[in-house]
Write a protein that holds these residues in place. Structure first.
Motif, mmCIF file in Angstrom:
data_model
loop_
_atom_site.group_PDB
_atom_site.id
_atom_site.type_symbol
_atom_site.label_atom_id
_atom_site.label_comp_id
_atom_site.label_asym_id
_atom_site.label_seq_id
_atom_site.Cartn_x
_atom_site.Cartn_y
_atom_site.Cartn_z
ATOM 1 N N ALA A 527 -0.650 -13.852 8.418
ATOM 2 C CA ALA A 527 -0.233 -13.232 7.152
ATOM 3 C C ALA A 527 -0.699 -11.788 7.078
ATOM 4 O O ALA A 527 0.017 -10.913 6.564
ATOM 5 C CB ALA A 527 -0.782 -14.031 5.975
ATOM 6 N N LEU A 528 -1.891 -11.517 7.578
ATOM 7 C CA LEU A 528 -2.424 -10.143 7.571
ATOM 8 C C LEU A 528 -1.588 -9.228 8.461
ATOM 9 O O LEU A 528 -1.272 -8.087 8.083
ATOM 10 C CB LEU A 528 -3.879 -10.153 8.032
ATOM 11 N N LEU A 529 -1.203 -9.709 9.639
ATOM 12 C CA LEU A 529 -0.386 -8.894 10.552
ATOM 13 C C LEU A 529 0.972 -8.572 9.927
ATOM 14 O O LEU A 529 1.444 -7.426 9.995
ATOM 15 C CB LEU A 529 -0.198 -9.624 11.876
ATOM 16 N N LEU A 530 1.604 -9.567 9.311
ATOM 17 C CA LEU A 530 2.944 -9.374 8.754
ATOM 18 C C LEU A 530 2.919 -8.620 7.426
ATOM 19 O O LEU A 530 3.963 -8.184 6.946
ATOM 20 C CB LEU A 530 3.626 -10.733 8.547
ATOM 21 N N SER A 531 1.729 -8.453 6.842
ATOM 22 C CA SER A 531 1.644 -7.749 5.550
ATOM 23 C C SER A 531 2.011 -6.279 5.662
ATOM 24 O O SER A 531 2.238 -5.610 4.642
ATOM 25 C CB SER A 531 0.238 -7.884 4.974
ATOM 26 N N ALA A 532 2.081 -5.768 6.889
ATOM 27 C CA ALA A 532 2.480 -4.370 7.077
ATOM 28 C C ALA A 532 3.974 -4.162 6.855
ATOM 29 O O ALA A 532 4.435 -3.017 6.718
ATOM 30 C CB ALA A 532 2.103 -3.917 8.487
ATOM 31 N N THR A 533 4.744 -5.250 6.797
ATOM 32 C CA THR A 533 6.208 -5.157 6.703
ATOM 33 C C THR A 533 6.691 -4.277 5.553
ATOM 34 O O THR A 533 7.495 -3.356 5.774
ATOM 35 C CB THR A 533 6.825 -6.562 6.585
ATOM 36 N N PRO A 534 6.264 -4.491 4.295
ATOM 37 C CA PRO A 534 6.798 -3.657 3.206
ATOM 38 C C PRO A 534 6.395 -2.195 3.326
ATOM 39 O O PRO A 534 7.157 -1.303 2.927
ATOM 40 C CB PRO A 534 6.200 -4.294 1.944
ATOM 41 N N PHE A 535 5.231 -1.909 3.901
ATOM 42 C CA PHE A 535 4.796 -0.519 4.061
ATOM 43 C C PHE A 535 5.639 0.193 5.116
ATOM 44 O O PHE A 535 6.008 1.362 4.950
ATOM 45 C CB PHE A 535 3.306 -0.471 4.445
ATOM 46 N N ILE A 536 5.959 -0.520 6.208
ATOM 47 C CA ILE A 536 6.817 0.059 7.248
ATOM 48 C C ILE A 536 8.227 0.279 6.711
ATOM 49 O O ILE A 536 8.830 1.342 6.943
ATOM 50 C CB ILE A 536 6.841 -0.869 8.480
ATOM 51 N N LEU A 537 8.751 -0.692 5.975
ATOM 52 C CA LEU A 537 10.091 -0.545 5.415
ATOM 53 C C LEU A 537 10.138 0.563 4.362
ATOM 54 O O LEU A 537 11.159 1.251 4.227
ATOM 55 C CB LEU A 537 10.555 -1.867 4.801
ATOM 56 N N TYR A 538 9.069 0.743 3.627
ATOM 57 C CA TYR A 538 9.035 1.819 2.618
ATOM 58 C C TYR A 538 9.193 3.183 3.290
ATOM 59 O O TYR A 538 9.854 4.076 2.754
ATOM 60 C CB TYR A 538 7.721 1.762 1.848
ATOM 61 N N LYS A 539 8.607 3.330 4.483
ATOM 62 C CA LYS A 539 8.661 4.615 5.182
ATOM 63 C C LYS A 539 9.931 4.786 6.003
ATOM 64 O O LYS A 539 10.533 5.872 6.022
ATOM 65 C CB LYS A 539 7.434 4.761 6.083
ATOM 66 N N TYR A 540 10.360 3.700 6.670
ATOM 67 C CA TYR A 540 11.466 3.836 7.618
ATOM 68 C C TYR A 540 12.732 3.080 7.201
ATOM 69 O O TYR A 540 13.746 3.154 7.905
ATOM 70 C CB TYR A 540 11.042 3.322 9.008
ATOM 71 N N GLY A 541 12.696 2.378 6.089
ATOM 72 C CA GLY A 541 13.835 1.553 5.695
ATOM 73 C C GLY A 541 15.128 2.317 5.530
ATOM 74 O O GLY A 541 16.191 1.879 5.976
ATOM 75 N N SER A 542 15.063 3.492 4.904
ATOM 76 C CA SER A 542 16.285 4.273 4.671
ATOM 77 C C SER A 542 16.910 4.726 5.985
ATOM 78 O O SER A 542 18.135 4.752 6.126
ATOM 79 C CB SER A 542 15.970 5.483 3.787
ATOM 80 N N ARG A 543 16.085 5.060 6.978
ATOM 81 C CA ARG A 543 16.615 5.486 8.277
ATOM 82 C C ARG A 543 17.279 4.312 9.004
ATOM 83 O O ARG A 543 18.327 4.479 9.640
ATOM 84 C CB ARG A 543 15.483 6.045 9.138
ATOM 85 N N LEU A 544 16.649 3.163 8.930
ATOM 86 C CA LEU A 544 17.225 1.987 9.586
ATOM 87 C C LEU A 544 18.555 1.600 8.950
ATOM 88 O O LEU A 544 19.514 1.257 9.651
ATOM 89 C CB LEU A 544 16.237 0.819 9.500
ATOM 90 N N ARG A 545 18.614 1.671 7.625
ATOM 91 C CA ARG A 545 19.855 1.309 6.941
ATOM 92 C C ARG A 545 20.964 2.309 7.235
ATOM 93 O O ARG A 545 22.140 1.950 7.274
ATOM 94 C CB ARG A 545 19.619 1.209 5.434
ATOM 95 N N ALA A 546 20.612 3.559 7.448
ATOM 96 C CA ALA A 546 21.623 4.589 7.726
ATOM 97 C C ALA A 546 22.355 4.325 9.041
ATOM 98 O O ALA A 546 23.502 4.739 9.216
ATOM 99 C CB ALA A 546 20.967 5.966 7.752
ATOM 100 N N ARG A 547 21.714 3.625 9.971
ATOM 101 C CA ARG A 547 22.328 3.326 11.261
ATOM 102 C C ARG A 547 23.113 2.015 11.243
ATOM 103 O O ARG A 547 23.747 1.657 12.239
ATOM 104 C CB ARG A 547 21.248 3.234 12.340
ATOM 105 N N SER A 548 23.064 1.326 10.132
ATOM 106 C CA SER A 548 23.693 0.019 10.033
ATOM 107 C C SER A 548 25.203 0.130 9.876
ATOM 108 O O SER A 548 25.709 0.983 9.147
ATOM 109 C CB SER A 548 23.103 -0.734 8.833
ATOM 110 N N ARG A 549 25.964 -0.750 10.570
ATOM 111 C CA ARG A 549 27.412 -0.787 10.401
ATOM 112 C C ARG A 549 27.775 -1.192 8.978
ATOM 113 O O ARG A 549 28.752 -0.710 8.415
ATOM 114 C CB ARG A 549 28.035 -1.768 11.402
#
Length: 573
Positions: A527-549
Motif C-alpha cells: 500500500a505504501l509503494l502504490l500510494s505514490a500513484t495520485p502524486f505521479i498522476l497529479y504531475k504527469y497525468g495531463s501529459r499522459l492523457r494528451a497522448r491518448s487516442r
C-alpha cells in the motif's frame, strides 16, 4: 400542444407555432452542448457517458458503432428504413423531433420538485446500502454457515467472492438495457430478485444452494446499484449533485460497516438463517416502497414515450425521439459495453495505473473485513458479537473522509482552471497517505500488551483513506474521460471487484502462515509503494492523457460541439 420540432419548413401546418417550437429546441440543444463536458464530473454512470445520451460514441479510432452495426447485423437493415412506422428513406417528409415543452416543462426530471427528486434518489441510495449490508452481513455470519452446512472455510468464503465478482461483471452486460427500457423497470426487477433470493439462503441445506443464491443476489444488487449514479445525474444539475453523490458513496461505504455491527449480534445469539430472514424483510419492505416511490428519470426514455403517445394521438408517424433514431442496436451496445472498457484499461496509462491502485486498496478493504475476526478473536479474545462492533469504525472513518473531501473539493474549485482534472486528486493524495498509515497502525498495534482500541483506531484511519480513494476515483476518471467516462469507470470497477473477490480467499491462509504482523506488514508495504500513484498522476497525468487516442477523439468532439453550438447561435434572430 406538445413541443416537437421538424427539420423541414413544411413540417407543420402552423408556421408560427412551429417557428416558436424550433427556437425553444435550439435553445435547449445549445444548453446541452454547453453543459456536456461538466455533466459527468460527479457521476458513476454519467449522462454524457458512452451509453447515456441515447447514442453510441465513436471509439478512439473513430469507427462509428452504428456503422459497424449496419455492416455486421443483417437485422439492422429493416430498422434502418423504418423508425416506429416512419420511413427514414423517404426524403419527401422530415421527422418531427419531440422535445420538452420549454425549459420549465414539469415532465423534465431536472424540473421536478426537490421532494420528488430526493424521494427517487434516496430509493437508489438505500438499495445501495442494502447491497453493501448483505455483503458484510454474510461475511460476519460465515462461522454458522460453515458449521450448519458442513462446508470448508474456503468454500464458505466463496459466498463473498461470488457476490463481489458479479458487481464488476454483470453491469457490463446488463447496463445497456436501461438505455432501451429505462431505469424504472431495471430497478424494480432487480429489487424483486434481490428480495426473493434471501429465501433460499435462509432455507439452504447445503453450501451449493447458498453459493448459487449469493451469485444471483449479486447480479440483482449490482445492476441496480450501477444505475444510482445515473439516476442522480438525471434529476440533479451539476451544481446540485455534490451532496447526493457524496451520500451515495457514503451509504455504500458506511453500510459495509453497519452490516457486521448489527448482524454480528444476530450471528452470536442465533445463526446465518436469521441474518438472511432480516435482510429478506428489509429488502421486501424496500421493494414494496419502490413500487410507489420510483419514477422513470431517463430523459431519452421519457421523450421516446412522449413521441409514442403523440404518434398514437395524432396517427402521425413523423413524431420521433432523437434517442430512438440515434440509438444503436441492443447487441451492439452490449458489445461496446463489454469491449471498450477492457480496451481502455490496457491502452490508457492513466486509467490503468489508477485502476490497479484502487483495486489493491479494495483488496486491503476485503482483507481487513476477513482479518478482523482473526485478529480480535485470537489476540484479544473477542467473540463474534464484539468483533462486529469493531466494524462500526468504518462509519466513523467514512464520516471523517467526507469532511476531508469537503475541503479538498474547495481546493479543486480554486485550482481547476490551472490544473484541470488533476484537481480531483487532492482527496486521492490524502487517501494515498492514510491507507498505508492506517494499515501499519492496525498491524503493529495488534498485540496483547496494547489496548484493543489502538488497532481499532488504525482500521478507522485505513477506512477513511479508502473512502477518499473510492470517491476521488469516480470524480477523476469522469473528469478525465468525459464522454468515455462510463467505459473508464466500468474498467476500474471490473478490475477493482475482480481483485476484491479474490482477496478473501487467501486472507486466512496468509494470516495463518505469516502471522498477523507478517501478513499485515506485507499488505501495508505494498500500500505504501502504490500510494505514490495520485502524486505521479497529479504531475504527469495531463501529459499522459494528451497522448491518448481517446483524449484526441474527445478533443475533436469538443471542437465539433463548439462549432455546432456556434452555428445554432448564428441561426437565432
Amino acid at each position: 400542444m406538445s413541443q416537437a420540432t421538424s427539420n423541414g419548413s413544411s413540417a407543420s401546418p402552423e408556421p408560427q407555432q412551429q417557428h416558436h417550437q424550433e427556437q425553444q429546441l435550439k435553445s435547449s440543444r445549445r444548453s446541452t452542448l454547453t453543459d456536456a463536458p461538466t455533466l459527468c464530473s460527479d457521476s458513476v454512470e454519467t449522462r454524457t457517458g458512452d451509453l447515456e445520451q441515447g447514442r453510441m460514441v465513436p471509439d478512439g479510432e473513430g469507427e462509428g458503432e452504428k456503422g459497424a452495426a449496419a455492416m455486421e447485423l443483417q437485422g439492422e437493415k429493416d430498422s434502418d428504413k423504418n423508425l416506429n412506422g416512419f420511413d427514414k428513406t423517404d426524403n419527401s417528409q422530415e421527422p418531427i423531433w419531440v422535445d420538452w415543452d420549454g425549459e420549465d416543462d414539469p415532465a423534465n426530471p431536472f424540473n421536478w420538485s426537490k421532494r420528488r427528486k430526493w424521494a427517487v434518489s434516496l430509493s437508489g441510495i438505500f438499495f445501495c446500502a442494502l447491497a453493501s449490508m448483505s455483503v458484510s452481513g454474510y461475511a460476519i455470519s460465515q462461522g454458522s454457515v460453515q458449521t450448519l452446512l458442513h462446508a470448508s472455510h474456503i468454500t464458505t468464503v466463496l459466498g463473498v467472492t461470488m457476490f463481489t465478482l458479479t458487481f464488476g461483471t454483470a453491469p457490463l452486460v446488463l447496463a445497456p438495457f436501461s438505455e432501451v427500457y429505462g431505469r424504472n423497470g431495471i430497478y424494480l426487477a432487480s429489487a424483486f430478485i434481490f428480495f426473493m433470493f434471501f429465501i433460499p439462503q435462509a432455507l439452504a441445506q447445503n453450501i451449493e444452494t447458498m453459493l448459487v443464491s449469493r451469485f444471483i443476489l449479486g447480479i440483482a444488487g449490482s445492476t441496480a446499484v450501477s444505475l444510482v449514479g445515473g439516476t442522480l445525474s438525471d434529476v440533479f444539475i451539476t451544481e446540485e449533485r455534490g451532496l447526493p453523490m457524496a451520500m451515495f458513496s457514503y451509504s455504500a461505504f458506511a453500510s459495509t460497516g453497519l452490516g457486521p455491527l448489527f448482524f454480528g449480534m444476530v450471528e452470536y445469539h442465533y445463526n446465518f438463517r436469521y441474518v438472511a430472514w432480516i435482510l429478506f424483510a428489509l429488502s421486501g419492505a424496500f421493494t414494496i416502497m419502490l413500487v410507489f416511490v420510483l419514477k422513470e428519470t431517463r430523459a431519452s426514455v421519457l421523450l421516446s414515450r412522449k413521441a409514442a403517445r403523440l404518434r398514437k394521438e395524432t396517427n402521425n408517424p413523423r413524431y420521433q425521439a432523437r434517442g430512438d433514431a440515434e440509438r444503436a442496436s441492443l447487441l451492439v451496445m452490449i458489445r461496446t459495453s463489454l469491449g471498450r472498457p477492457i480496451k481502455m484499461l490496457f491502452t490508457e496509462p492513466v486509467l490503468f495505473s489508477f485502476a490497479v491502485w484502487i483495486a489493491f486498496v479494495w483488496a486491503v478493504l476485503y482483507i481487513l473485513l476477513e482479518s478482523v475476526n482473526l485478529v480480535f478473536e485470537n489476540t484479544y479474545g473477542f467473540n463474534i458479537e464484539q468483533s462486529g462492533f469493531v466494524f462500526s469504525v468504518q462509519v466513523v472513518g467514512s464520516t471523517f473522509g467526507l469532511i476531508i473531501d469537503h475541503y479538498c473539493d474547495k481546493l479543486y474549485h480554486k485550482n481547476v482552471a490551472r490544473v484541470g482534472p488533476e484537481g480531483r486528486l487532492y482527496s486521492a493524495m490524502w487517501g494515498g497517505c492514510l491507507v498505508p498509515v492506517g494499515a501499519f497502525f492496525y498491524t503493529f498495534t495488534s498485540y496483547r500488551s496494547i489496548h484493543w482500541i489502538a488497532p481499532v483506531i488504525g482500521s478507522g484511519i485505513l477506512y477513511c483513506g479508502t473512502y477518499l480513494v473510492y470517491l476521488s476515483c469516480f470524480n477523476y476518471l469522469a473528469d478525465s474521460y468525459t464522454l468515455y467516462a462510463s467505459s473508464a469507470l466500468s474498467a476500474q470497477s471490473f478490475l477493482r471487484n475482480l481483485v476484491g473477490c479474490v482477496a478473501p480467499l487467501f486472507t486466512t491462509p496468509m494470516y495463518n502462515r505469516l502471522g498477523i504482523q507478517g501478513a499485515g506488514g506485507l499488505t501495508a508495504g505494498i500500500a505504501l509503494l502504490l500510494s505514490a500513484t495520485p502524486f505521479i498522476l497529479y504531475k504527469y497525468g495531463s501529459r499522459l492523457r494528451a497522448r491518448s487516442r481517446f483524449a484526441q477523439a474527445l478533443e475533436r468532439q469538443r471542437i465539433e460541439a463548439e462549432e455546432r453550438a456556434a452555428a445554432k447561435r448564428a441561426e437565432l434572430p
